[in-house]
Design an enzyme around this catalytic site. Structure first.
Site, PDB file in Angstrom:
ATOM      1  N   CYS A   1       0.819  -1.222   0.000  1.00 21.80           N
ATOM      2  CA  CYS A   1       0.000   0.000   0.000  1.00 21.80           C
ATOM      3  C   CYS A   1       0.850   1.268   0.000  1.00 21.80           C
ATOM      4  CB  CYS A   1      -0.974   0.000   1.173  1.00 21.80           C
ATOM      5  SG  CYS A   1      -0.240  -0.338   2.785  1.00 21.80           S
TER       6      CYS A   1
ATOM      7  N   ASP B   1      -7.556   5.400  -1.496  1.00 24.90           N
ATOM      8  CA  ASP B   1      -7.175   4.167  -0.801  1.00 24.90           C
ATOM      9  C   ASP B   1      -6.420   3.229  -1.741  1.00 24.90           C
ATOM     10  OD1 ASP B   1      -7.017   1.885   0.745  1.00 24.90           O
ATOM     11  OD2 ASP B   1      -8.999   2.182   1.634  1.00 24.90           O
TER      12      ASP B   1
ATOM     13  N   HIS C   1      -5.563   0.240  -1.178  1.00 23.37           N
ATOM     14  CA  HIS C   1      -5.859  -1.167  -0.885  1.00 23.37           C
ATOM     15  C   HIS C   1      -6.884  -1.769  -1.846  1.00 23.37           C
ATOM     16  CE1 HIS C   1      -4.464   0.663   2.939  1.00 23.37           C
ATOM     17  NE2 HIS C   1      -3.787  -0.463   3.052  1.00 23.37           N
TER      18      HIS C   1
END
Length: 463
Positions: free
Chosen positions: A296, A420, A422
């Site tokens: 990440c 994000d 992820h």
């Protein structure tokens, strides 16, 4: 030039003009080149010039007292009238189309520059010219690309007149560039680039010589920055800063600026402080790399690197995971065995890599626990106002990218705009927005008891 807030249509005319002339080593070479460009200016001002509107049956002769192949398009027609003849793009779902339409800017009307072909007069006898001295034949295509921003109720004939004038001016600008960079009989192809500048300048075109890198054009950019009253410490006119038309897709497959499709959070008295410019969204599982569970921070770093690339600060490609790891080894931060591993990195490593690969310095903000982030509104707002770069934030085993804040100075209320890394799916904007992979998050988004480090990249001082 029409101001962007009043602009409904961008007319864009593209085509090729063939430059051809005979050059020798005498002092007349420059004059010969100029005469050739003069003939090209005469050509675009002639009655043979035709505009073919892409995806439509419309042909326009702008220099023949405005003639059109469609009878309903006359000299008094409004520019918006031409839109009904342009075929709509029916690709994709209706839902996607509605989403796309909501966020596109002015309508782009693409045109091709054509010329009528006539047969030579039968009565004219061929002529022969004998050249005694040695000459060099120079031929090259001139990639014409002119734009005109205009309101849809403007007179169409006037718009065509403006396009012809823009074509003529572009030929003159190309002549200037060709002569400036000429080396004997070797000529560089002039290439047009469009830039959306602050008002009142608006959409403008600059000609750069092909093959000459941005690093060698700084003096040219300095003159243009002074001409358009642009900042002297950030790139505005590098090739990477060129205006991207709403109908042009990116070819690398990455999504750009998904946050522009979000509605702002509902906070009384709050102001928005957002990332400035363009970035690409990097997340898990892209580039055929399975980094789910460990990559990440690498992806957040890639997003930051894409920002510096697409703002024109650097010309280097966005680094891969391996290149990021090697940069940390080269900087003395990691052992050689780190390359090829699946080890996490954090904000400090992101700072090191940005400096090692891009020469970018960063500030580090330390937060002892997530609950303190609610008090950082002023500092984050100041960062996005002055630097405008994406922020990488790491805490525990997670990393995210902060693209902005909505902050009320009076109440202290704050929301964080989060990208994000992820996300593991495809480049599906609707899913990314609907599922909150790019979205506004409240203070509860952070682990209230975990510490966080924020890497705030600083702009380079350059044009």
């Amino acid at each position: 030039m029409v101001h962007s807030e009043d602009c409904n249509i961008i007319f864009r005319v593209r085509g090729i003009l063939e430059f051809a002339c005979q050059l020798d080593d005498s002092n007349e070479a420059q004059s010969t080149i100029s005469k050739t460009f003069q003939s090209l200016r005469s050509k675009v001002s002639s009655n043979k010039l035709v505009f073919s509107v892409t995806n439509s049956p419309v042909l326009i002769w702008p220099n023949k007292s405005f003639q059109s192949s469609v009878e309903s398009l006359t000299e008094t027609s409004a520019c918006g009238d031409i839109l009904k003849y342009i075929e709509s793009d029916n690709s994709g779902s209706k839902k996607a189309s509605k989403k796309k339409d909501k966020f596109t800017g002015p309508t782009v009307v693409n045109m091709k520059m054509l010329f009528e072909v006539t047969e030579p007069a039968g009565n004219e006898a061929p002529s022969l010219n004998r050249v005694i001295r040695q000459q060099h034949c120079v031929r090259m295509p001139l990639p014409m690309d002119c734009v005109l921003s205009i309101t849809n109720n403007e007179n169409l004939a006037n718009a065509c007149k403006g396009l012809v004038e823009a074509l003529s001016n572009q030929v003159s600008d190309m002549e200037e560039v060709v002569l400036r960079y000429r080396k004997g009989s070797s000529l560089l192809v002039p290439q047009p680039f469009h830039f959306q500048l602050p008002e009142p300048a608006g959409l403008n075109t600059v000609i750069y010589p092909a093959g000459v890198p941005d690093s060698q054009l700084q003096a040219v950019r300095e003159d243009l920055h002074r001409k358009f009253d642009l900042p002297g410490d950030r790139p505005c006119l590098r090739r990477a800063n060129a205006f991207r038309f709403p109908d042009e897709a990116y070819k690398d497959g990455y999504l750009r600026n998904p946050h522009v499709h979000l509605n702002p959070p509902n906070i009384e008295d709050a102001k928005l402080y957002l990332v400035q410019g363009v970035y690409s969204y990097h997340h898990y599982m892209q580039d055929r790399v399975n980094d789910d569970g460990w990559g990440c921070a690498y992806r957040s770093l890639q997003t930051i690197c894409s920002w510096f690339q697409q703002q024109g600060y650097v010309e280097t490609a966005v680094p891969t995971h391996t290149q990021i790891q090697q940069a940390l080894v080269d900087a003395g931060d990691k052992e050689p065995s780190f390359v090829g591993s699946r080890q996490w990195i954090g904000s400090i490593e992101v700072q090191v890599v940005l400096n090692q690969l891009l020469g970018v310095t960063s500030k580090i903000m330390f937060v002892s626990q997530g609950s303190e982030l609610v008090t950082k509104g002023r500092e984050l707002a100041n960062h996005f106002q002055t630097e405008g770069t994406p922020i990488m934030i790491g805490g525990g085993v997670l990393a995210h990218t902060i693209l902005g804040v909505a902050w009320s100075e009076n109440s202290g209320q704050i929301r964080f705009l989060i990208l994000d890394p992820h996300y593991t799916g495809g480049e599906e904007l609707q899913t990314i927005i609907d599922k909150g992979w790019c979205g506004w998050k409240g203070p509860e988004f952070w682990d209230q008891n975990a510490y966080y480090n924020l890497c705030l990249p600083q702009r380079l001082k350059t044009i």
